[in-house]
Enzyme design. Structure first.
Site, short mmCIF file in Angstrom:
data_model
loop_
_atom_site.label_atom_id
_atom_site.label_comp_id
_atom_site.label_asym_id
_atom_site.label_seq_id
_atom_site.Cartn_x
_atom_site.Cartn_y
_atom_site.Cartn_z
N GLU A 83 45.16 15.72 2.78
CA GLU A 83 45.26 15.42 4.20
C GLU A 83 44.96 16.68 5.01
OE1 GLU A 83 49.00 13.63 5.11
OE2 GLU A 83 48.75 12.00 3.64
N ALA A 103 47.82 18.80 4.37
CA ALA A 103 48.42 18.71 3.03
C ALA A 103 47.31 18.69 1.99
CB ALA A 103 49.27 17.44 2.91
N TRP A 109 38.73 15.05 2.78
CA TRP A 109 38.05 15.53 1.58
C TRP A 109 37.95 14.46 0.49
CZ3 TRP A 109 36.00 19.27 3.85
CH2 TRP A 109 36.73 20.19 4.62
N ARG A 132 9.37 37.39 -16.24
CA ARG A 132 9.14 38.25 -15.08
C ARG A 132 8.92 39.69 -15.54
NH1 ARG A 132 7.53 38.94 -9.79
NH2 ARG A 132 8.90 40.39 -8.66
N SER A 151 51.57 25.98 -22.24
CA SER A 151 51.10 27.19 -21.57
C SER A 151 50.12 26.85 -20.45
CB SER A 151 50.44 28.15 -22.57
OG SER A 151 51.35 28.58 -23.55
N GLN A 155 21.14 37.40 -8.76
CA GLN A 155 20.85 38.83 -8.83
C GLN A 155 19.69 39.11 -9.79
OE1 GLN A 155 22.54 40.62 -6.72
NE2 GLN A 155 21.56 42.59 -7.18
N GLU A 204 40.59 19.83 -6.46
CA GLU A 204 41.54 19.48 -7.53
C GLU A 204 42.41 20.67 -7.95
OE1 GLU A 204 40.69 16.60 -10.48
OE2 GLU A 204 38.71 16.19 -9.64
N SER A 246 41.88 27.92 -7.32
CA SER A 246 42.17 28.89 -8.38
C SER A 246 43.55 29.52 -8.19
CB SER A 246 41.09 29.99 -8.39
OG SER A 246 39.88 29.49 -8.91
#
Length: 408
Positions: A131, A134, A162, A292, A338, A361, A388, A391
């Site tokens: 939300e 939220a 979302w 390249r 864990s 890069q 979901e 991190s």
């Protein structure tokens, strides 16, 4: 002694190769077009449905793979093709998992097939949890579900955001508050059937990446649904709420809420998506470095480039192994003591961001242009560390699990 192997069996290899061929021949050639259009790629979903990739039967087969590797293998191959298109193909799966995690057998049999439709009439579904106020803080959810006992109906009001396929879905799975005093333990999941009055699409988001996947707000205004659309049924909900009240009063064990049950089951799958995107970027960078030339030799002859590629491949393989372990544990009923599910999602998500950045890069100026796919892959990779469970939330889950402390 039992044999230990990380090899896919023959059936899994055939499915993997079939998926890879579809990703290579159908998804990847269309990726740039649908990224630019920022629209749901209905023709690609239709093609997936025609050959059986976008179907309940296929996902059921992969979901019930006894090794647990069917779903992560599927996600990796499709997202290797393109993350935006792949999310449009698999986005319905999150709503399906929401029903599988919380619904009765009758509800599963009734609603999950309607989420997919068939090859002649493709449908999609949406899982609506987040939300405006939220996201990670699920306890702050405001969407309410009030039971009208006289009519045996639930009345839903609120705004979700979302939501993948939000507003365009045939079936919406909505998480709502039924008992505000219980915080996140007072939530329940509901099916909103097709054509229900009061549900509408709000803002459609223009996104940094995964642009081919439809993401929008879902507005619920006096949405009335039959009592049987409460996932799990009212008896089960009443029992769970009573237990939650009892535990809250005694300071006892914490109970999982409806949204978290869905996300726990899907986090390794998100990790597999990230692995697919990272692998795709790595392969582009490897091929480019071999062809390249600068100063009379391929740039891969330089340790600065070669060592980057070595690190990229190492991280990808490590991420895949964490995803496979979590998927196997979930399928075989081994507890995440864990937080192995969160661990796999965390590492794979961060790997996708890092590897796609390194790919840009290595390609230099070419990598920064839309003539090469790595800039799109890098934009797409940013979502894995956000949706979901960010991190930061995965690290919080890990820290709490490992320490046993209520870390904030």
């Amino acid at each position: 002694m039992a044999e230990f192997t990380l090899d896919l069996n023959d059936d899994q290899k055939q499915v993997r190769d079939w998926l890879h061929g579809f990703a290579r021949d159908v998804i990847r050639p269309a990726a740039s077009e649908w990224d630019e259009r920022e629209e749901t790629p209905w023709p690609i979903i239709q093609e997936a449905a025609k050959i059986g990739i976008y179907s309940l039967d296929f996902y059921a087969q992969q979901f019930f793979d006894p090794t647990g590797l069917g779903i992560p293998m599927t996600m990796e191959e499709l997202f290797w093709g393109d993350a935006g298109i792949a999310l449009s193909i698999v986005g319905t799966g999150l709503a399906a998992v929401g029903v599988l995690a919380n619904g009765t057998e009758e509800q599963i049999g009734t609603w999950v097939p309607q989420m997919y439709g068939d090859a002649d009439d493709v449908k999609v579904a949406a899982f609506c949890s987040s939300e405006p106020d939220a996201g990670s803080d699920v306890a702050a959810m405001r969407t309410r579900a009030v039971y009208d006992e006289a009519k045996d109906e639930w009345v839903l009001d609120g705004t979700k955001t979302w939501a993948t396929n939000g507003g365009i879905a045939n079936v919406h799975v909505v998480v709502a508050v039924v008992d505000p005093e219980l915080g996140s333990k007072g939530h329940a999941s509901f099916i909103v059937p097709p054509g229900t009055a009061g549900l509408s699409q709000g803002q459609k988001f223009k996104k940094h990446g995964i642009r081919a996947s439809h993401t929008a707000e879902v507005v619920l205004e006096d949405v009335r649904i039959p009592g049987h659309c409460l996932l799990g049924g009212k008896d089960k909900l009443d029992h769970r709420l009573a237990r939650a009240r009892e535990k809250a009063a005694s300071g006892g064990e914490r109970l999982k809420n409806a949204a978290m049950a869905t996300f726990e089951a899907s986090r390794p799958a998100v990790g597999a998506m990230a692995v697919g995107t990272a692998r795709a970027a790595y392969e582009v960078a490897l091929d480019y470095a071999k062809t390249r030339s600068q100063f009379g030799r391929p740039i891969i002859d330089n340790q600065g480039v070669a060592f980057q590629l070595a690190d990229m491949r190492t991280r990808i393989d490590a991420a895949r192994l964490l995803v496979w372990r979590a998927s196997w544990m979930a399928t075989t009923g081994k507890p995440f003591t864990s937080a192995e599910g969160s661990m796999s999602k965390l590492y794979a998500s961060e790997t996708a961001k890092e590897v796609t950045a390194q790919a840009i890069q290595i390609l230099g100026g070419n990598g920064y242009t839309r003539e090469y796919p790595v800039e799109r892959m890098h934009r797409d990779a940013a979502i894995y560390t956000i949706f979901e469970g960010t991190s930061e939330i995965q690290r919080l889950v890990l820290a709490r699990t490992l320490s046993g402390m209520p870390i904030r």
